[in-house]
Scaffold this motif. Sequence first.
Motif, PDB file in Angstrom:
ATOM      1  N   ILE A  92      -7.610  -7.283   2.286  1.00  0.00           N
ATOM      2  CA  ILE A  92      -6.303  -7.280   1.616  1.00  0.00           C
ATOM      3  C   ILE A  92      -6.244  -8.159   0.373  1.00  0.00           C
ATOM      4  O   ILE A  92      -5.319  -8.024  -0.417  1.00  0.00           O
ATOM      5  N   ILE A 103      -9.726  -2.308   4.771  1.00  0.00           N
ATOM      6  CA  ILE A 103      -9.498  -2.794   3.414  1.00  0.00           C
ATOM      7  C   ILE A 103      -9.310  -4.307   3.480  1.00  0.00           C
ATOM      8  O   ILE A 103      -8.436  -4.799   4.202  1.00  0.00           O
ATOM      9  N   TRP A 126      -9.792  -4.137  -1.972  1.00  0.00           N
ATOM     10  CA  TRP A 126      -8.484  -3.595  -2.337  1.00  0.00           C
ATOM     11  C   TRP A 126      -8.557  -3.019  -3.749  1.00  0.00           C
ATOM     12  O   TRP A 126      -8.589  -3.742  -4.735  1.00  0.00           O
ATOM     13  N   LEU A 175       0.826  -1.205   0.000  1.00  0.00           N
ATOM     14  CA  LEU A 175       0.000   0.000   0.000  1.00  0.00           C
ATOM     15  C   LEU A 175       0.860   1.254   0.000  1.00  0.00           C
ATOM     16  O   LEU A 175       0.636   2.179  -0.783  1.00  0.00           O
TER      17      LEU A 175
END
Length: 127
Positions: free
Chosen positions: A94, A92, A114, A21
Amino acid sequence: MSGPRAFISFEMEDRWARDFLVEHAKNKNNSIQFVDYSVHDPFDSKWKTNCKIRIAQTAGTIVLIGPTTYLSEAVLWEIAETTRQGNHMFGIQIHRDRNYRIPTGLLPRQVIRWNFDSIVAELESWT
């Protein structure tokens, strides 16, 4: 214009997602100035004090949700502290194609898949 600062909460086994990220944010053309305030040191007696300060220096917390995130005492504490401080928060998932259990304190409506454009949109909503 720079975007808000975010604290990243994650289970250590999902550190790769945090790293991805952060790197993805650096490589995209967007208005987000992504600042990583996650705690990198091992869990110790000063951990909660350091987290409180770091969370206070941000507009909110991003919770990276993986297979065991809901079991992490540290993540659960960071979610509660973010709420206590009145900061923004979203989670979020993943993996784009999997749904993991949402940790206590984070509502299903606060969780996104994501997708970097969606992440940027969430962060921009904090300003």
